[in-house]
Design an enzyme around this catalytic site. Structure first.
Site, short mmCIF file in Angstrom:
data_model
loop_
_atom_site.label_atom_id
_atom_site.label_comp_id
_atom_site.label_asym_id
_atom_site.label_seq_id
_atom_site.Cartn_x
_atom_site.Cartn_y
_atom_site.Cartn_z
N GLU A 74 -11.52 3.37 5.71
CA GLU A 74 -10.41 4.21 6.25
C GLU A 74 -11.11 5.28 6.99
O GLU A 74 -11.06 5.31 8.15
CB GLU A 74 -9.56 4.65 4.97
CG GLU A 74 -8.57 5.70 5.45
CD GLU A 74 -7.89 6.41 4.33
OE1 GLU A 74 -8.20 6.22 3.09
OE2 GLU A 74 -6.84 6.90 4.52
N ASP A 98 1.58 4.00 2.80
CA ASP A 98 0.68 4.82 2.21
C ASP A 98 1.37 5.87 1.39
O ASP A 98 1.64 6.03 0.04
CB ASP A 98 -0.15 5.35 3.24
CG ASP A 98 -1.76 5.74 2.68
OD1 ASP A 98 -2.06 5.39 1.57
OD2 ASP A 98 -2.59 6.12 3.51
N ASP A 99 1.57 7.16 2.25
CA ASP A 99 2.11 8.31 1.47
C ASP A 99 3.32 8.88 2.53
O ASP A 99 2.97 9.72 3.13
CB ASP A 99 0.97 9.33 1.45
CG ASP A 99 -0.16 8.73 0.51
OD1 ASP A 99 -0.13 8.99 -0.64
OD2 ASP A 99 -1.07 8.69 1.12
N HIS A 110 0.88 -1.36 -0.25
CA HIS A 110 0.02 0.09 -0.05
C HIS A 110 0.90 1.21 0.17
O HIS A 110 1.08 1.72 1.19
CB HIS A 110 -0.86 -0.08 1.34
CG HIS A 110 -1.84 1.15 1.30
ND1 HIS A 110 -3.11 0.98 2.04
CD2 HIS A 110 -1.89 2.28 0.53
CE1 HIS A 110 -4.10 1.87 1.84
NE2 HIS A 110 -3.28 2.95 1.06
N HIS A 154 -9.44 0.85 -1.49
CA HIS A 154 -9.46 1.52 -0.27
C HIS A 154 -10.85 1.28 0.24
O HIS A 154 -11.82 1.59 -0.34
CB HIS A 154 -9.19 2.74 -0.34
CG HIS A 154 -7.65 3.16 -0.43
ND1 HIS A 154 -7.06 2.68 -1.66
CD2 HIS A 154 -6.75 4.00 0.19
CE1 HIS A 154 -5.80 3.18 -1.46
NE2 HIS A 154 -5.33 3.88 -0.52
N HIS A 173 1.43 4.88 -2.47
CA HIS A 173 0.88 5.63 -3.51
C HIS A 173 2.23 6.12 -4.15
O HIS A 173 2.73 7.08 -3.20
CB HIS A 173 -0.01 6.77 -3.11
CG HIS A 173 -1.32 6.52 -2.81
ND1 HIS A 173 -2.46 5.87 -3.46
CD2 HIS A 173 -1.53 5.67 -1.31
CE1 HIS A 173 -3.49 5.50 -2.67
NE2 HIS A 173 -2.88 5.15 -1.47
#
Ligand code: ADE
Ligand code: ZN
Length: 338
Positions: free
Chosen positions: A201, A279-280, A18, A198, A20
């Site tokens: 969340e 994630d980010d 996961h 997703h 991005h």
């Protein structure tokens, strides 16, 4: 954290499921690419960018994240972005990564799809040559846009079908249920693409059920709100549906107030196939190693639990079966040594 667990986290071969790629744009690179293209940034300095990263929910982050993407314009930019990620991932002992990317964010700005694919592919090839990291691409549809837009995006990506492993669904979750994307996911699956989404969340547990029943996804990204529905948690365990959890993201986006209150350990101890991901990371304060460390410290994860998490990620990946078996054996060997 005890030094033995710190050592284990450093040594464990990791799989990132996961991530991005646009979320790995560090402020320094944002400034250097803005300079290269003569693009104006709404920040005076790298420090000012970092200061602006105080989010109160998912949308407050997405607004900055999409604005940051404006500096990604040519093939070399996408290459530089992804290569910087792979270099950091290698330092964290990532051996396999499945990268999300958001083509609609780029095509809407007039960047051709082939520029995005070519830059990412160059970096994936180099990461394999330099670091031995294997990787896959998962094309994510932006759920705040229409299904027609997603269908057109899938069509535009068809010339690059052989470069894609799967499709995903991201962006603002509330009010954009998985049911909105049934046709595009059915089409993607009919093309042999794997599917993830997703869900849970910020959105309700019901979105996780929809993603499983209507989109037929194989993994749920985040999924932390599953425990609002005990029958769903039982189903996740029974059907061994993996959750790609991102602890620092959940903290930064106020999905949880404190990592000590995160349900990750509770789900793990119930037998849910949870994994740890970043994630980010440029926006949330840490790459995958930091996410392992933060979760292990806050939730007092044991040596055996950390090994289970790494094994869950290897099993949940879309790697070929032989590579998976070999990685699982390496994880066990490293864990016994650490
Ligand atoms: N796009 C990038 N990061 C995301 C996240 N955490 N949730 C939804 N969409 C995203
Ligand atoms: Zn995400």
């Amino acid at each position: 954290m005890p030094t033995d667990r710190e050592h284990l986290i450093r040594c464990l071969p990791k799989v990132e499921l996961h991530l991005h790629i646009e979320g790995t744009l560090e402020p320094e690179m944002m400034f250097s690419l803005a300079g290269k293209h003569g693009a104006k940034l709404p920040y005076a300095s790298v420090e000012a960018v970092r200061k602006a990263y105080a989010f109160h929910d998912l949308q407050s982050f997405l607004d900055l994240y999409y604005a940051g993407c404006d500096v990604l314009r040519d093939r070399r930019d996408f290459y530089a972005l992804a290569m910087a990620y792979f270099t950091r991932a290698h330092a964290d002992r990532v051996v396999h990564a499945e990268l999300f990317f958001d083509p609609q964010t780029h095509t809407a700005r007039g960047i051709p799809m082939e520029v995005v694919f070519a830059g990412l592919r160059d970096a994936m090839d180099d990461a394999h040559r330099r670091y031995g990291i294997t990787s896959d691409l998962i094309l994510c549809f932006l759920r705040h846009l229409s299904e027609e837009d997603a269908l057109a995006t899938l069509d535009a990506a068809l010339p690059f079908r052989s470069e894609l492993t799967g499709v995903g669904l991201d962006s603002g979750e509330k009010g954009n249920p998985p049911s909105k994307f049934q046709r595009v996911f059915a089409k993607a699956r009919s093309l042999g693409l794997r599917a993830v989404a997703h869900a849970g969340e910020e959105g309700p547990a019901g979105y996780i059920t929809e993603a499983l029943d209507l989109l037929h996804v194989e993994r749920i990204d985040h999924g932390v709100r599953c425990d609002e529905d005990p029958a769903l948690v039982e189903r996740l365990v029974r059907e061994r549906i993996p959750l790609t959890v991102c602890p620092l993201s959940n903290l930064k986006l106020c999905v949880v107030k404190d990592l000590k209150q995160h349900n990750f350990a509770k789900l793990l101890r119930k037998g849910v196939a949870v994994t740890i991901n970043s994630d980010d990371p440029a926006y949330f304060g840490g790459y995958i190693g930091e996410n392992y460390r933060a979760a292990a410290t806050a939730l007092e994860l044991t040596h055996a639990e950390l090994v289970t998490v790494a094994e869950n990620a290897a099993r949940a990946s879309f790697m070929p079966a032989t590579a998976k078996t070999s990685l699982l054996s390496t994880i066990r060997t490293e864990a016994a040594r650490a």
